[in-house]
Design a protein around this motif. Sequence first.
Motif, PDB file in Angstrom:
ATOM      1  N   GLN A  28       0.839  -1.196   0.000  1.00 25.91           N
ATOM      2  CA  GLN A  28       0.000   0.000   0.000  1.00 25.91           C
ATOM      3  C   GLN A  28       0.880   1.255   0.000  1.00 25.91           C
ATOM      4  O   GLN A  28       0.616   2.213  -0.742  1.00 25.91           O
ATOM      5  N   HIS A  29       1.954   1.245   0.783  1.00 26.73           N
ATOM      6  CA  HIS A  29       2.874   2.380   0.826  1.00 26.73           C
ATOM      7  C   HIS A  29       3.529   2.580  -0.544  1.00 26.73           C
ATOM      8  O   HIS A  29       3.612   3.710  -1.046  1.00 26.73           O
ATOM      9  N   GLU A  57       2.348   1.549  -3.433  1.00 26.08           N
ATOM     10  CA  GLU A  57       1.337   2.015  -4.388  1.00 26.08           C
ATOM     11  C   GLU A  57       1.122   3.516  -4.248  1.00 26.08           C
ATOM     12  O   GLU A  57       0.949   4.221  -5.249  1.00 26.08           O
ATOM     13  N   THR A  58       1.161   4.003  -3.008  1.00 25.97           N
ATOM     14  CA  THR A  58       1.038   5.452  -2.777  1.00 25.97           C
ATOM     15  C   THR A  58       2.217   6.180  -3.406  1.00 25.97           C
ATOM     16  O   THR A  58       2.046   7.218  -4.063  1.00 25.97           O
ATOM     17  N   ALA A  78       2.182   8.878  -6.489  1.00 25.00           N
ATOM     18  CA  ALA A  78       2.818  10.193  -6.376  1.00 25.00           C
ATOM     19  C   ALA A  78       3.826  10.387  -7.508  1.00 25.00           C
ATOM     20  O   ALA A  78       3.894  11.470  -8.111  1.00 25.00           O
TER      21      ALA A  78
END
Length: 143
Positions: A94-95, A97-98, A102
């Motif tokens: 998830q990190h 993917e963030t 960005a």
Amino acid sequence: VAMETVSLEHQIQSVQRHIAFLKKEQMELLHDLHLEILRLQKHCSELTHDLEIKELEARQQDILDRELEEKCRAMEAQLQEKEKDNLELRKELQHKETLVAALRSSLRNKERRFLEELKRRSHRVTILDTELKKQTEAAAYLS
């Protein structure tokens, strides 16, 4: 007296026959009881053997059950560890993917600015090219 003696002898013989008959009956009864005892001892031995086998099987089953319970607990512990690892990996994913989102946004912004700059420079090149042609024509005219 002789009659009494004969009568007594008949009675003695009758008693002896009864005693012999009773002895014979007693011997047959003892023989039958002995056979019954032997049959019951054999049956008891068979039941004892069956019981020993069942106890052995029960002990073996208990051992197998304990081994399976231990394996089950070990597998459950491994499952919990894997679930914990999966949770950590999901958080990391998830990190990332963030971060990817960005970076894509940043890349789109840079691409947009690059295209705008490219358009401006292209326009400038066109203007300079037009001026150069005018100056070349003017220089040719003046020559």
